[in-house]
Write a protein that holds these residues in place. Structure first.
Motif, mmCIF file in Angstrom:
data_model
loop_
_atom_site.group_PDB
_atom_site.id
_atom_site.type_symbol
_atom_site.label_atom_id
_atom_site.label_comp_id
_atom_site.label_asym_id
_atom_site.label_seq_id
_atom_site.Cartn_x
_atom_site.Cartn_y
_atom_site.Cartn_z
ATOM 1 N N TYR A 23 0.831 -1.204 0.000
ATOM 2 C CA TYR A 23 0.000 0.000 0.000
ATOM 3 C C TYR A 23 0.868 1.259 0.000
ATOM 4 C CZ TYR A 23 -3.513 3.431 1.347
ATOM 5 O OH TYR A 23 -4.334 4.534 1.371
ATOM 6 N N VAL A 24 1.932 1.268 0.801
ATOM 7 C CA VAL A 24 2.833 2.424 0.831
ATOM 8 C C VAL A 24 3.502 2.607 -0.530
ATOM 9 C CG1 VAL A 24 4.966 3.335 1.849
ATOM 10 C CG2 VAL A 24 3.226 2.300 3.321
ATOM 11 N N ALA A 25 3.908 1.508 -1.149
ATOM 12 C CA ALA A 25 4.520 1.602 -2.489
ATOM 13 C C ALA A 25 3.531 2.170 -3.499
ATOM 14 C CB ALA A 25 5.010 0.232 -2.928
ATOM 15 N N LEU A 26 2.257 1.722 -3.420
ATOM 16 C CA LEU A 26 1.250 2.178 -4.373
ATOM 17 C C LEU A 26 0.922 3.654 -4.173
ATOM 18 C CD1 LEU A 26 -0.528 1.373 -6.726
ATOM 19 C CD2 LEU A 26 -2.247 0.576 -5.091
ATOM 20 N N LEU A 27 0.967 4.142 -2.941
ATOM 21 C CA LEU A 27 0.749 5.570 -2.688
ATOM 22 C C LEU A 27 1.788 6.406 -3.427
ATOM 23 C CD1 LEU A 27 -0.070 5.652 1.154
ATOM 24 C CD2 LEU A 27 -1.639 6.158 -0.717
ATOM 25 N N GLY A 28 3.016 5.881 -3.482
ATOM 26 C CA GLY A 28 4.074 6.615 -4.190
ATOM 27 C C GLY A 28 3.981 6.491 -5.695
ATOM 28 N N LEU A 29 3.467 5.359 -6.177
ATOM 29 C CA LEU A 29 3.400 5.122 -7.620
ATOM 30 C C LEU A 29 2.158 5.731 -8.263
ATOM 31 C CD1 LEU A 29 4.524 1.381 -7.621
ATOM 32 C CD2 LEU A 29 5.874 3.333 -8.429
ATOM 33 N N GLY A 30 1.102 5.883 -7.490
ATOM 34 C CA GLY A 30 -0.155 6.390 -8.047
ATOM 35 C C GLY A 30 -0.973 5.268 -8.630
ATOM 36 N N THR A 31 -0.708 4.903 -9.873
ATOM 37 C CA THR A 31 -1.314 3.754 -10.547
ATOM 38 C C THR A 31 -0.181 2.906 -11.098
ATOM 39 O OG1 THR A 31 -3.287 5.030 -11.150
ATOM 40 C CG2 THR A 31 -2.855 3.007 -12.387
ATOM 41 N N ALA A 32 -0.249 1.577 -10.861
ATOM 42 C CA ALA A 32 0.864 0.726 -11.281
ATOM 43 C C ALA A 32 0.388 -0.698 -11.449
ATOM 44 C CB ALA A 32 2.003 0.788 -10.271
ATOM 45 N N SER A 33 1.120 -1.426 -12.246
ATOM 46 C CA SER A 33 0.807 -2.842 -12.428
ATOM 47 C C SER A 33 1.263 -3.624 -11.212
ATOM 48 C CB SER A 33 1.524 -3.378 -13.670
ATOM 49 O OG SER A 33 2.931 -3.367 -13.472
ATOM 50 N N ALA A 34 0.741 -4.817 -11.100
ATOM 51 C CA ALA A 34 1.113 -5.659 -9.969
ATOM 52 C C ALA A 34 2.619 -5.904 -9.958
ATOM 53 C CB ALA A 34 0.349 -6.975 -10.027
ATOM 54 N N THR A 35 3.190 -6.098 -11.172
ATOM 55 C CA THR A 35 4.627 -6.367 -11.258
ATOM 56 C C THR A 35 5.435 -5.172 -10.768
ATOM 57 O OG1 THR A 35 4.255 -7.822 -13.163
ATOM 58 C CG2 THR A 35 6.503 -7.045 -12.793
ATOM 59 N N ASP A 36 5.043 -3.947 -11.205
ATOM 60 C CA ASP A 36 5.770 -2.746 -10.774
ATOM 61 C C ASP A 36 5.658 -2.528 -9.259
ATOM 62 O OD1 ASP A 36 6.554 -2.248 -13.346
ATOM 63 O OD2 ASP A 36 4.926 -0.818 -13.758
ATOM 64 N N ILE A 37 4.485 -2.864 -8.715
ATOM 65 C CA ILE A 37 4.312 -2.705 -7.256
ATOM 66 C C ILE A 37 5.239 -3.665 -6.525
ATOM 67 C CG2 ILE A 37 2.687 -2.938 -5.339
ATOM 68 C CD1 ILE A 37 0.454 -2.201 -7.369
ATOM 69 N N ALA A 38 5.315 -4.917 -7.018
ATOM 70 C CA ALA A 38 6.186 -5.902 -6.375
ATOM 71 C C ALA A 38 7.644 -5.467 -6.447
ATOM 72 C CB ALA A 38 6.001 -7.262 -7.019
ATOM 73 N N ASP A 67 -3.923 -4.644 -19.779
ATOM 74 C CA ASP A 67 -2.858 -5.552 -20.198
ATOM 75 C C ASP A 67 -2.541 -6.555 -19.087
ATOM 76 O OD1 ASP A 67 -2.712 -4.260 -22.649
ATOM 77 O OD2 ASP A 67 -1.125 -2.904 -21.963
ATOM 78 N N SER A 68 -2.359 -6.053 -17.875
ATOM 79 C CA SER A 68 -2.137 -6.927 -16.713
ATOM 80 C C SER A 68 -2.896 -6.314 -15.536
ATOM 81 C CB SER A 68 -0.641 -7.025 -16.394
ATOM 82 O OG SER A 68 -0.121 -5.738 -16.069
ATOM 83 N N LEU A 69 -2.913 -7.052 -14.414
ATOM 84 C CA LEU A 69 -3.610 -6.540 -13.240
ATOM 85 C C LEU A 69 -2.948 -5.245 -12.782
ATOM 86 C CD1 LEU A 69 -5.861 -7.140 -11.128
ATOM 87 C CD2 LEU A 69 -4.045 -8.088 -9.685
ATOM 88 N N THR A 70 -3.777 -4.191 -12.714
ATOM 89 C CA THR A 70 -3.281 -2.867 -12.340
ATOM 90 C C THR A 70 -4.051 -2.386 -11.107
ATOM 91 O OG1 THR A 70 -2.785 -2.396 -14.672
ATOM 92 C CG2 THR A 70 -2.898 -0.507 -13.168
ATOM 93 N N ALA A 71 -3.395 -1.587 -10.299
ATOM 94 C CA ALA A 71 -4.030 -1.114 -9.065
ATOM 95 C C ALA A 71 -3.751 0.369 -8.868
ATOM 96 C CB ALA A 71 -3.506 -1.904 -7.867
ATOM 97 N N ARG A 72 -4.651 0.993 -8.133
ATOM 98 C CA ARG A 72 -4.432 2.377 -7.698
ATOM 99 C C ARG A 72 -5.080 2.547 -6.318
ATOM 100 N NH1 ARG A 72 -8.003 4.512 -12.528
ATOM 101 N NH2 ARG A 72 -10.088 3.923 -11.807
ATOM 102 N N ALA A 73 -4.525 3.467 -5.540
ATOM 103 C CA ALA A 73 -5.051 3.717 -4.200
ATOM 104 C C ALA A 73 -6.404 4.412 -4.298
ATOM 105 C CB ALA A 73 -4.081 4.574 -3.393
ATOM 106 N N ARG A 74 -7.340 3.973 -3.494
ATOM 107 C CA ARG A 74 -8.654 4.613 -3.459
ATOM 108 C C ARG A 74 -8.579 5.913 -2.657
ATOM 109 N NH1 ARG A 74 -13.528 0.729 -1.963
ATOM 110 N NH2 ARG A 74 -14.555 2.692 -2.527
ATOM 111 N N ASN A 75 -9.639 6.723 -2.818
ATOM 112 C CA ASN A 75 -9.755 7.908 -1.986
ATOM 113 C C ASN A 75 -9.543 7.482 -0.528
ATOM 114 O OD1 ASN A 75 -11.078 9.919 -0.229
ATOM 115 N ND2 ASN A 75 -11.682 10.875 -2.157
ATOM 116 N N PRO A 76 -8.655 8.163 0.189
ATOM 117 C CA PRO A 76 -8.255 7.654 1.519
ATOM 118 C C PRO A 76 -9.283 7.881 2.631
ATOM 119 C CG PRO A 76 -7.145 9.728 1.084
ATOM 120 C CD PRO A 76 -7.894 9.369 -0.184
#
Length: 358
Positions: A23-38, A67-76
């Motif tokens: 979750y902390v990594a995703l907050l910094g990335l904004g929107t990212a694929s599962a691979t990029d988050i890992a 293309d692949s599973l992507t995630a983004r942080a929801r409104n906090p």
């Protein structure tokens, strides 16, 4: 707060270590694929998909296919509400721990030392609210107003209240209009003194006066210890100080809650061969049952009576054993004062209803 600290807090809030890191990594990335988050955290690639699904279930993130599973942080908002709720619970727990540490549970017989003066005043208010027979109070003017409403309510219930207002050089005694209705009698000790409340011969609340180096308080629930505090009140806060206010009038029956004070007034009358009628309320010292007796006081006896009587009798001469003889229609009773053991009755209230001479 850096990433490591934020991760630790999220773990305390209920996330697993992998969930917090992702979750902390995703907050910094904004929107990212599962691979990029890992790649941006320490979550192993095979686990990242399960971690993201769990975060989505908790409402922290949302996922979608691109293309692949992507995630983004929801409104906090949801996350913030959860964290603030947990913070509130931590604060409540901290306050409860502090309160219980300052005011431990009182058992049937206990002397408790508390750290805060406010704890002593709060406990005194509670005890005054439940008083049934008598209260002795030693307070400065500010403390008087802190317990005034409770004293008024106790006075309205018929509780006998002795109030000692202790003043320093810069203190003003409360006006009589504020004192009236709070007590049976009030006196002014012109020296600062500790905060003191004694209720029904059982409870004592005590704290050093505000100039003391250490702030602490003592809560006592024990008749033996309380008897010691009673004598502190009599000798230091009451006996030699001027009367500010009293409800006593020649027209009303005189009521005492201490046999020693009654004896001081009764002895001269008996010496003049007066007939003294009285009602005595108290306890049978053997059965501990409540009693109320009506009769005639025919004699008094106390340890210091052989020293040489004066008018009034000095308090020191009344410090030992003391008793009165009451003759009723049902028999003769020996009546003692606080803590009576030898006598048949421990008196908690003595009312002189009539005095006449043959």
């Amino acid at each position: 707060m850096d990433d490591s600290e934020l991760t630790d807090v999220l773990e305390d809030a209920g996330l697993s270590p992998y969930q917090a890191e992702a979750y902390v990594a995703l907050l910094g990335l904004g929107t990212a694929s599962a691979t990029d988050i890992a790649d941006s955290c320490d979550v192993p690639d095979p686990r990242i998909y399960d971690v993201l699904r769990d975060l989505e279930t908790k409402g922290y993130i949302e996922t979608f296919q691109q293309d692949s599973l992507t995630a983004r942080a929801r409104n906090p908002d949801v996350v913030l509400e959860d964290l603030r709720s947990r913070s509130s619970k931590y604060l409540d727990a901290a306050e409860t721990i502090e309160e219980r540490w300052n005011q431990p549970e009182i058992s049937d017989h206990e002397v408790s030392i508390v750290k805060r003066f406010e704890t002593v005043v709060s406990r005194a208010r509670e005890l005054i609210e439940t008083a049934e027979n008598q209260i002795q109070v030693g307070v400065d003017p500010e403390q008087f107003y802190a317990v005034r409403e409770e004293l008024i309510a106790a006075h309205d219930r018929g509780v006998n209240i002795k109030l000692s207002i202790c003043t320093g050089p810069d203190d003003e005694v409360p006006p009589l209009s504020d004192i009236e209705g709070t007590c049976t009698e009030a006196r002014n000790r012109k020296i600062p003194a500790p905060f003191f409340v004694l209720v029904d011969r059982t409870w004592t609340c005590f704290a050093p006066h505000h100039d003391s180096v250490n702030e602490y308080g003592v809560l006592v629930k024990d008749r033996t210890h309380t008897y010691v505090f009673h004598w502190f009140f009599l000798t230091c806060l009451w006996e030699i100080w001027d009367t500010l206010y009293t409800e006593r009038t020649p027209e009303t029956p005189t009521t005492y809650v201490d046999l020693r004070h009654a004896v001081r007034d009764i002895e001269p009358l008996l010496n003049e061969e007066a007939i003294i009628e009285a009602v005595i309320v108290g306890y049978d010292t053997e059965t501990k049952e409540s009693v109320e007796l009506t009769g005639r006081v025919t004699d008094i006896d106390y340890t210091g009576s052989s020293i040489g009587r004066k008018d009034p009798v000095p308090l020191a001469q009344l410090a030992g054993r003391i008793s009165a003889t009451l003759v009723t229609d049902d028999g003769t009773y020996e009546v003692g004062g606080w803590g009576a053991v030898i006598e048949e009755i421990e008196a908690t209230e003595i009312t002189i209803t009539n005095v006449q001479y043959e």
